[in-house]
Design a protein around this motif. Structure first.
Motif, PDB file in Angstrom:
ATOM      1  N   ASP A  48      -3.680   2.083  -1.461  1.00  0.00           N
ATOM      2  CA  ASP A  48      -4.764   3.071  -1.418  1.00  0.00           C
ATOM      3  C   ASP A  48      -5.023   3.574  -0.001  1.00  0.00           C
ATOM      4  OD1 ASP A  48      -5.754   3.435  -3.939  1.00  0.00           O
ATOM      5  OD2 ASP A  48      -6.977   1.613  -3.891  1.00  0.00           O
ATOM      6  N   LEU A  49      -5.092   2.611   0.942  1.00  0.00           N
ATOM      7  CA  LEU A  49      -5.469   2.931   2.323  1.00  0.00           C
ATOM      8  C   LEU A  49      -4.395   3.767   3.010  1.00  0.00           C
ATOM      9  CD1 LEU A  49      -7.353   2.605   4.768  1.00  0.00           C
ATOM     10  CD2 LEU A  49      -6.083   0.533   5.347  1.00  0.00           C
ATOM     11  N   PHE A  50      -3.124   3.304   2.978  1.00  0.00           N
ATOM     12  CA  PHE A  50      -2.147   4.084   3.749  1.00  0.00           C
ATOM     13  C   PHE A  50      -1.780   5.374   3.039  1.00  0.00           C
ATOM     14  CE2 PHE A  50       0.928   1.139   1.643  1.00  0.00           C
ATOM     15  CZ  PHE A  50       1.894   2.037   1.178  1.00  0.00           C
ATOM     16  N   VAL A  51      -1.937   5.423   1.712  1.00  0.00           N
ATOM     17  CA  VAL A  51      -1.712   6.686   1.002  1.00  0.00           C
ATOM     18  C   VAL A  51      -2.777   7.710   1.428  1.00  0.00           C
ATOM     19  CG1 VAL A  51      -1.966   7.788  -1.271  1.00  0.00           C
ATOM     20  CG2 VAL A  51      -0.365   5.905  -0.983  1.00  0.00           C
ATOM     21  N   SER A  52      -4.023   7.268   1.570  1.00  0.00           N
ATOM     22  CA  SER A  52      -5.060   8.232   1.965  1.00  0.00           C
ATOM     23  C   SER A  52      -4.843   8.696   3.408  1.00  0.00           C
ATOM     24  CB  SER A  52      -6.466   7.666   1.751  1.00  0.00           C
ATOM     25  OG  SER A  52      -6.800   6.791   2.797  1.00  0.00           O
ATOM     26  N   ILE A  53      -4.352   7.810   4.270  1.00  0.00           N
ATOM     27  CA  ILE A  53      -4.038   8.221   5.642  1.00  0.00           C
ATOM     28  C   ILE A  53      -2.864   9.204   5.641  1.00  0.00           C
ATOM     29  CG2 ILE A  53      -3.193   7.402   7.896  1.00  0.00           C
ATOM     30  CD1 ILE A  53      -4.890   4.858   7.401  1.00  0.00           C
ATOM     31  N   ALA A  54      -1.868   8.928   4.814  1.00  0.00           N
ATOM     32  CA  ALA A  54      -0.721   9.844   4.714  1.00  0.00           C
ATOM     33  C   ALA A  54      -1.181  11.219   4.224  1.00  0.00           C
ATOM     34  CB  ALA A  54       0.340   9.271   3.782  1.00  0.00           C
ATOM     35  N   GLU A  55      -2.137  11.236   3.301  1.00  0.00           N
ATOM     36  CA  GLU A  55      -2.638  12.511   2.783  1.00  0.00           C
ATOM     37  C   GLU A  55      -3.369  13.294   3.867  1.00  0.00           C
ATOM     38  OE1 GLU A  55      -4.839  11.019  -0.545  1.00  0.00           O
ATOM     39  OE2 GLU A  55      -3.213  11.434  -1.970  1.00  0.00           O
ATOM     40  N   GLU A  56      -4.182  12.589   4.654  1.00  0.00           N
ATOM     41  CA  GLU A  56      -4.966  13.271   5.689  1.00  0.00           C
ATOM     42  C   GLU A  56      -4.110  13.783   6.834  1.00  0.00           C
ATOM     43  OE1 GLU A  56      -7.791  10.419   7.089  1.00  0.00           O
ATOM     44  OE2 GLU A  56      -8.667  10.201   5.089  1.00  0.00           O
ATOM     45  N   THR A  57      -2.986  13.145   7.072  1.00  0.00           N
ATOM     46  CA  THR A  57      -2.224  13.461   8.275  1.00  0.00           C
ATOM     47  C   THR A  57      -0.967  14.272   7.993  1.00  0.00           C
ATOM     48  OG1 THR A  57      -1.087  11.345   8.073  1.00  0.00           O
ATOM     49  CG2 THR A  57      -3.022  11.407   9.510  1.00  0.00           C
ATOM     50  N   GLY A  58      -0.815  14.708   6.761  1.00  0.00           N
ATOM     51  CA  GLY A  58       0.337  15.548   6.443  1.00  0.00           C
ATOM     52  C   GLY A  58       1.629  14.778   6.231  1.00  0.00           C
ATOM     53  N   LEU A  59       1.535  13.440   6.216  1.00  0.00           N
ATOM     54  CA  LEU A  59       2.751  12.642   6.026  1.00  0.00           C
ATOM     55  C   LEU A  59       3.070  12.414   4.546  1.00  0.00           C
ATOM     56  CD1 LEU A  59       2.092   9.994   8.826  1.00  0.00           C
ATOM     57  CD2 LEU A  59       3.747  11.872   8.882  1.00  0.00           C
ATOM     58  N   MET A  60       2.114  12.778   3.683  1.00  0.00           N
ATOM     59  CA  MET A  60       2.271  12.470   2.253  1.00  0.00           C
ATOM     60  C   MET A  60       3.466  13.174   1.612  1.00  0.00           C
ATOM     61  SD  MET A  60       1.019  10.411   0.114  1.00  0.00           S
ATOM     62  CE  MET A  60       2.196  10.108  -1.185  1.00  0.00           C
ATOM     63  N   LEU A  61       3.776  14.382   2.103  1.00  0.00           N
ATOM     64  CA  LEU A  61       4.898  15.100   1.495  1.00  0.00           C
ATOM     65  C   LEU A  61       6.197  14.327   1.679  1.00  0.00           C
ATOM     66  CD1 LEU A  61       4.193  18.851   2.268  1.00  0.00           C
ATOM     67  CD2 LEU A  61       3.996  17.654   0.080  1.00  0.00           C
ATOM     68  N   ASP A  62       6.446  13.869   2.897  1.00  0.00           N
ATOM     69  CA  ASP A  62       7.662  13.088   3.152  1.00  0.00           C
ATOM     70  C   ASP A  62       7.629  11.759   2.407  1.00  0.00           C
ATOM     71  OD1 ASP A  62       8.918  14.892   4.704  1.00  0.00           O
ATOM     72  OD2 ASP A  62       8.328  14.010   6.632  1.00  0.00           O
ATOM     73  N   LEU A  63       6.470  11.104   2.453  1.00  0.00           N
ATOM     74  CA  LEU A  63       6.352   9.817   1.765  1.00  0.00           C
ATOM     75  C   LEU A  63       6.549  10.007   0.260  1.00  0.00           C
ATOM     76  CD1 LEU A  63       5.767   6.832   2.028  1.00  0.00           C
ATOM     77  CD2 LEU A  63       3.307   7.332   1.965  1.00  0.00           C
ATOM     78  N   GLY A  64       5.935  11.051  -0.277  1.00  0.00           N
ATOM     79  CA  GLY A  64       6.053  11.336  -1.706  1.00  0.00           C
ATOM     80  C   GLY A  64       7.483  11.656  -2.115  1.00  0.00           C
ATOM     81  N   ARG A  65       8.191  12.362  -1.236  1.00  0.00           N
ATOM     82  CA  ARG A  65       9.603  12.654  -1.533  1.00  0.00           C
ATOM     83  C   ARG A  65      10.414  11.377  -1.578  1.00  0.00           C
ATOM     84  NH1 ARG A  65       9.282  16.911   2.321  1.00  0.00           N
ATOM     85  NH2 ARG A  65       8.611  18.778   1.212  1.00  0.00           N
ATOM     86  N   TRP A  66      10.091  10.455  -0.659  1.00  0.00           N
ATOM     87  CA  TRP A  66      10.807   9.171  -0.676  1.00  0.00           C
ATOM     88  C   TRP A  66      10.532   8.440  -2.004  1.00  0.00           C
ATOM     89  CZ3 TRP A  66       9.683   4.146  -1.550  1.00  0.00           C
ATOM     90  CH2 TRP A  66      10.741   3.244  -1.347  1.00  0.00           C
ATOM     91  N   VAL A  67       9.271   8.445  -2.432  1.00  0.00           N
ATOM     92  CA  VAL A  67       8.900   7.759  -3.677  1.00  0.00           C
ATOM     93  C   VAL A  67       9.676   8.351  -4.864  1.00  0.00           C
ATOM     94  CG1 VAL A  67       7.034   7.402  -5.358  1.00  0.00           C
ATOM     95  CG2 VAL A  67       6.592   7.034  -2.921  1.00  0.00           C
ATOM     96  N   ILE A  68       9.706   9.672  -4.938  1.00  0.00           N
ATOM     97  CA  ILE A  68      10.396  10.337  -6.048  1.00  0.00           C
ATOM     98  C   ILE A  68      11.880   9.977  -6.049  1.00  0.00           C
ATOM     99  CG2 ILE A  68      11.205  12.612  -6.835  1.00  0.00           C
ATOM    100  CD1 ILE A  68       8.421  13.709  -6.163  1.00  0.00           C
ATOM    101  N   ASP A  69      12.460  10.009  -4.861  1.00  0.00           N
ATOM    102  CA  ASP A  69      13.888   9.725  -4.776  1.00  0.00           C
ATOM    103  C   ASP A  69      14.200   8.282  -5.178  1.00  0.00           C
ATOM    104  OD1 ASP A  69      16.439  11.049  -3.866  1.00  0.00           O
ATOM    105  OD2 ASP A  69      16.526   9.157  -2.748  1.00  0.00           O
ATOM    106  N   ARG A  70      13.414   7.340  -4.656  1.00  0.00           N
ATOM    107  CA  ARG A  70      13.668   5.934  -4.969  1.00  0.00           C
ATOM    108  C   ARG A  70      13.383   5.645  -6.448  1.00  0.00           C
ATOM    109  NH1 ARG A  70      14.153   1.213  -2.274  1.00  0.00           N
ATOM    110  NH2 ARG A  70      15.615   2.478  -1.069  1.00  0.00           N
TER     111      ARG A  70
END
Ligand code: C2E
Ligand code: MG
Ligand code: MG
Ligand code: MG
Length: 281
Positions: A74-96
């Protein structure tokens, strides 16, 4: 009283700035983790039918930060969302997730198994090339798209419901289902439910907690179940921890469950081992 107030606001400021520092540090570590994605892993938590058989699993992200304790997702996902990192992180999740689904579909899935669901954050879903990203990964990994489902929160669906409808129609053409996650905790508007093609409502765990003894939660969940039935939407209860909670849910009319009672989220290998042993994790 004035002095005390002053002191507590100083304390508050310190607390705030150390929280900020911590978030910045996490952001920095996330940035480097996205270059060394071996730090990330997906765990899977199974979903079960009335008779206990396994009908699906949810992919849940884990981050093994070097030299640190496991951080709440929950915590690092919300930080990723606020800082624009979620797109890259989300792409990694989808790929894996697709890579993992490919592994699962080439081994025997339990009979009646329907889906692996992937959590998609609002930022990701509302991005212009979300559908392309998902379909691209499905194709690249030669995954049966009908095994893929996504979980969206109410806010993701409401923020841009026109765009959402178009995206969901595209997903449906490929047999990809949509579940509403944490249902009942977001908006009070229900209009989107009859306007958008949603297959499943995930009843939030805050309503499931102690439902066997909490008559308030029984009333809320009973109402959600009636709503789902009227709109022909499947219902699954999240965070089911005890047999007594499950039995109460069954009595009220909920027949799909996910929670520690059945399984904690486990690594892919554990899931495969359990299934090859011909039982469900
Ligand atoms: P969620 O999607 O609602 O996932 C359910 C959370 O409840 C998971 O926490 C799961 O481990 C936990 N849980 C499951 N059963 C029980 C139970 O019986 N009792 C209790 N107390 N908890 C239970 P987790 O894995 O820490 O994830 C937290 C949240 O982080 C998720 O909530 C989701 O919103 C987000 N998240 C996780 N993975 C991803 C991801 O890959 N992408 C995105 N965008 N968000 C993710
Ligand atoms: Mg979820
Ligand atoms: Mg949830
Ligand atoms: Mg949640």
């Amino acid at each position: 009283a004035k002095l005390a107030g002053l002191n507590s606001s100083v304390y508050y400021d310190r607390q705030l700035s150390s929280d900020l520092e911590r978030r910045r540090e996490i952001e920095k570590d996330l940035q480097s983790a996205l270059k060394d994605t071996a730090q990330f892993e997906l765990h899977y938590q199974t979903q079960h039918d009335l008779d206990g058989s396994c009908i699906g699993a949810e992919a849940l992200l884990r981050w093994h930060r070097p030299g640190r304790e496991l951080l709440a997702t929950d915590l690092f996902v919300s930080i990723a969302e606020e800082t624009g990192l979620m797109l890259d992180l989300g792409r990694w999740v989808i790929d894996r997730a697709c890579e993992d689904i490919r592994q699962l579909q080439t081994r025997a899935l339990p009979p009646g198994f329907r889906r692996i669901s992937i959590n998609i954050s609002a930022v990701q879903f509302n991005h212009a090339d979300f559908v392309e990203t998902l379909l691209g990964a499905i194709e690249r990994h030669e995954v049966d798209a009908r095994l893929v489902a996504i979980e969206l929160t109410e806010s993701a669906l409401i923020r841009n419901s026109h765009g959402a409808a178009a995206k969901m129609a595209l997903l449906h053409e490929h047999g990809i289902e949509v579940a509403v996650d944490d249902f009942g905790t977001g908006y009070s508007s229900l209009a989107y439910l009859s306007q958008l093609p949603v297959e499943t409502i995930k009843i939030d765990q805050s309503f499931v907690r102690d439902i066997d003894s909490d008559s308030g939660n029984q009333a809320i969940v009973g109402t959600i179940i009636a709503l789902g039935r009227a709109l022909d939407i499947d219902l699954i209860a999240e965070g089911v921890e005890t047999e007594s909670e499950r039995a109460t849910l069954q009595r009220i009319g909920c027949t799909q469950y996910q929670g520690f009672l059945f399984s904690r989220p486990v690594p892919l290998a554990t899931l495969i081992d359990a299934w090859l042993g011909n039982q469900c994790a």
